[in-house]
Write an enzyme that holds these catalytic residues in place. Structure first.
Site, PDB file in Angstrom:
ATOM      1  CB  CYS A 170      -6.601  -1.501   6.824  1.00  0.00           C
ATOM      2  SG  CYS A 170      -6.550  -1.760   5.121  1.00  0.00           S
ATOM      3  CB  CYS A 214      -1.057  -0.056   1.893  1.00  0.00           C
ATOM      4  SG  CYS A 214      -2.310   1.269   0.918  1.00  0.00           S
TER       5      CYS A 214
END
Length: 358
Positions: free
Chosen positions: A199, A101
């Protein structure tokens, strides 16, 4: 100078925005929207894309008095982070999606957003430091001053262009100071706890996420020992990672651990803790910060996972995209898919994604 602040709604990025604003930068707060509720299959209560976190980020920007906007990267995140995450697990590997990410979303797409929006620098709430080394003419990535919060491990993929235009204002302080600044500033998230899980898998059940998100099954197979003897049946290779002991359901005279995952034959090998100890690893997808290439052999230290204590080693570069790392002492559960990061004291030399250990 104009600064784009990456804001998750957490206390760290909020204080980073406050610090940069207090230093006289013309700041713009920005939150990356990465997925919707149906992706994680539950309410987004404690994830970076929750409505509450977005409200927190917006509240902080209003308190500071800076503009705020949201960028929608849902499709990019799915294609560049979630899909590779699933493919890695189906290959019997254990990926680190937070590194991907950072690599793809924050320091590629958001970095481009920074440039296109007329900003000069990108700011994040990571605990790390950068500095320019006039001797080598290179920008360097350094550990945070607070070793308990150092996040340099997840930033090793940064390029020279990125390091020159990114700032980490929290790298010089500890978390206690960060919370003090947030409290003194009247931020509503001053006491918010840190997120710990991936997440988009907030409950930690990676196998269930893969099944639900991709619709792809992972068949049962055999647990075997090092000699190939069948010990029992496993639930599917995505349920396991190297070094795992819990949840195996196989009785034995001694503790058993996952020592190998073979997606081709759909087997999971079980063995002793000693079987997990390896001295040498090979890594690809490498990125070097302090040099273009490692010539000869290099003495340094290395971490093989985020919470791993770095260990002394010797590194060589047999190919353009290949590192060989040999530790002075065997290391436990060197795991394909994780990253190895090289250090020279506080300086990050670079790193790569682990391919295999021997």
């Amino acid at each position: 100078m104009r600064a784009l602040i990456a804001m998750s709604g957490g206390v760290d990025s909020s204080v980073a925005a406050q610090i940069m604003s207090s230093r006289g930068y013309d700041c713009v707060g920005c939150t990356m929207r990465l997925y919707e509720n149906d992706v994680v299959g539950m309410d987004l209560l404690d994830t970076c894309c929750s409505l509450e976190n977005t409200k927190d980020a917006r509240s902080v920007t209003e308190k500071i008095g800076i503009p705020y906007r949201i960028v929608h990267y849902e499709n990019l995140f799915a294609g560049e982070v979630i899909d590779p995450f699933i493919e890695e697990y189906l290959r019997g590997r254990t990926p680190n999606p937070c590194i991907e990410c950072n690599r793809c979303l924050k320091f590629e797409h958001l970095f481009e957003e920074m440039k296109e929006s007329g900003c000069d620098i990108l700011v994040t709430g990571h605990y790390a430091r950068t500095k320019y080394d006039p001797g080598s003419g290179r920008w360097l990535l350094l550990k945070a001053l607070d070793p308990a919060k150092d996040q340099s491990y997840v930033l090793y993929m940064m390029t020279q262009e990125q390091l020159a235009r990114i700032q980490f204002p929290l790298g010089e302080q500890d978390k206690k100071k960060t919370r003090e600044i947030a409290s003194e500033s009247g931020f509503r998230n001053a006491g918010k706890h840190d997120s710990q899980d991936i997440c988009f898998v907030p409950d930690g059940d990676y196998a269930e996420f893969i099944r639900r998100y991709s619709g792809r099954g992972c068949p049962e197979g055999d647990f075997i020992d090092a000699q190939g003897n069948v010990l029992g049946r496993h639930k599917g290779i995505i349920h396991y990672t190297l070094g795992q002991r819990r949840g195996l359901g196989i009785p034995g005279a001694h503790r058993l651990y996952v020592t190998n995952i073979d997606p081709v034959h759909n087997t999971v090998t079980l063995g002793t803790n000693d079987d997990l100890m390896k001295r040498t690893l090979y890594a690809r997808r490498i990125n070097l910060i302090t040099t273009d290439r490692i010539e000869g052999s290099l003495r340094c230290s290395a971490k093989i996972r985020y919470r791993h204590r770095e260990q002394p080693c010797t590194v060589t570069q047999p190919g353009d995209d290949l590192l060989r790392v040999e530790f002075d002492e065997p290391q436990r559960a060197i795991t394909p898919g994780q990253s190895v990061v090289l250090y020279d004291g506080d300086i990050v030399i670079g790193g790569g994604v682990i391919e295999k250990a021997e």
